[in-house]
Motif scaffolding. Structure first.
Motif, PDB file in Angstrom:
ATOM      1  N   UNK A 129       0.846  -1.191   0.000  1.00  0.00           N
ATOM      2  CA  UNK A 129       0.000   0.000   0.000  1.00  0.00           C
ATOM      3  C   UNK A 129       0.886   1.246   0.000  1.00  0.00           C
ATOM      4  N   UNK A 130       0.332   2.359  -0.421  1.00  0.00           N
ATOM      5  CA  UNK A 130       1.068   3.617  -0.352  1.00  0.00           C
ATOM      6  C   UNK A 130       1.493   3.869   1.089  1.00  0.00           C
ATOM      7  N   UNK A 131       2.749   4.270   1.266  1.00  0.00           N
ATOM      8  CA  UNK A 131       3.271   4.526   2.596  1.00  0.00           C
ATOM      9  C   UNK A 131       2.865   5.879   3.136  1.00  0.00           C
ATOM     10  N   UNK A 132       3.355   6.224   4.326  1.00  0.00           N
ATOM     11  CA  UNK A 132       2.938   7.466   4.986  1.00  0.00           C
ATOM     12  C   UNK A 132       3.498   8.733   4.346  1.00  0.00           C
ATOM     13  N   UNK A 137       6.442   2.749   0.736  1.00  0.00           N
ATOM     14  CA  UNK A 137       5.458   1.679   0.594  1.00  0.00           C
ATOM     15  C   UNK A 137       5.332   0.959   1.927  1.00  0.00           C
ATOM     16  N   UNK A 138       4.108   0.656   2.314  1.00  0.00           N
ATOM     17  CA  UNK A 138       3.883  -0.171   3.500  1.00  0.00           C
ATOM     18  C   UNK A 138       3.480  -1.570   3.043  1.00  0.00           C
ATOM     19  N   UNK A 139       4.169  -2.565   3.556  1.00  0.00           N
ATOM     20  CA  UNK A 139       3.906  -3.956   3.212  1.00  0.00           C
ATOM     21  C   UNK A 139       3.256  -4.605   4.430  1.00  0.00           C
ATOM     22  N   UNK A 140       2.184  -5.346   4.224  1.00  0.00           N
ATOM     23  CA  UNK A 140       1.516  -6.030   5.325  1.00  0.00           C
ATOM     24  C   UNK A 140       1.557  -7.534   5.106  1.00  0.00           C
ATOM     25  N   UNK A 141       1.678  -8.248   6.210  1.00  0.00           N
ATOM     26  CA  UNK A 141       1.702  -9.695   6.159  1.00  0.00           C
ATOM     27  C   UNK A 141       0.310 -10.294   6.140  1.00  0.00           C
TER      28      UNK A 141
END
Length: 205
Positions: A129-132, A137-141
């Motif tokens: 997802x777009x990061x802050x 980029x923010x990656x989630x598990x």
């Protein structure tokens, strides 16, 4: 990534325990639902409620007469039938709301039932997802708990981010317009690790 929730409305019955009040409530629900377009498919169920409510009226009158012509057990049995009818109608209204969530509150109010607002957490899924900030980029598990993450620019050669003890990772200073691929790997108990996920990608803004 902010925690996401699904919000929806569900019907609640305020079915009283007092038999006279239960009779009035059964009549109210029938009157509210009868003849309304939302509930044209529930004619049989509404007819059953009307019949059982009228039966309860007769049984209650017999129980209260002098001398009584109906027993408390008979009166309570008929009250349970009305309870069952109301519960079945509540379920039918709930299903109508699920089929048309945009009008759920209107459906519930039209049925003469009370609206309850419910908030349910959406399970976290693997993704990017777009990061802050710009170029991040923010990656989630896949779910809660610690994960390893890795990235690639060609979906073949990977660079691993060591586990940081969380279910997400933010990568900064990426190339604007670049497409990056990511995978996650869940850390299991007793030193075990899961398989790498399928790749998911994002174009950096």
């Amino acid at each position: 990534m902010a925690i996401e929730y699904i919000r929806y409305a569900e019907p609640v019955l305020d079915n009283p325990s007092s038999v006279p009040d239960k009779i009035d409530y059964g009549k109210k629900i029938y009157t509210s639902m009868h003849g309304k377009a939302y509930f044209t498919g529930l004619a049989t169920e509404l007819g059953t409620l009307q019949t059982d409510t009228n039966t309860l009226v007769a049984t209650q009158n017999g129980f209260k007469s002098t001398p009584p012509t109906k027993t408390k057990a008979e009166r309570d049995f008929d009250a349970k039938a009305v309870d069952g009818d109301l519960g079945s109608l509540r379920l039918e209204v709930f299903l109508l709301c699920k089929a048309d969530p945009a009008h759920a509150e209107q459906i519930i109010e039209a049925a003469g039932m009370r609206v309850k607002h419910v908030k349910v957490r959406v399970p976290q899924t693997a993704g990017a997802h777009d990061g802050p900030v710009a170029h991040s980029v923010e990656i989630t598990g896949n779910g809660k708990g610690a994960h390893n993450f890795r990235w690639s620019t060609d979906d073949e050669t990977w660079t691993v981010y060591p586990c940081n003890g969380t279910s997400s990772h933010i990568e900064y200073d990426l190339i604007e317009g670049g497409v990056y691929y990511f995978q996650c790997q869940k850390i299991l108990t007793k030193g075990r690790i899961g398989d790498w996920s399928t790749s998911f990608s994002i174009k950096v803004k």
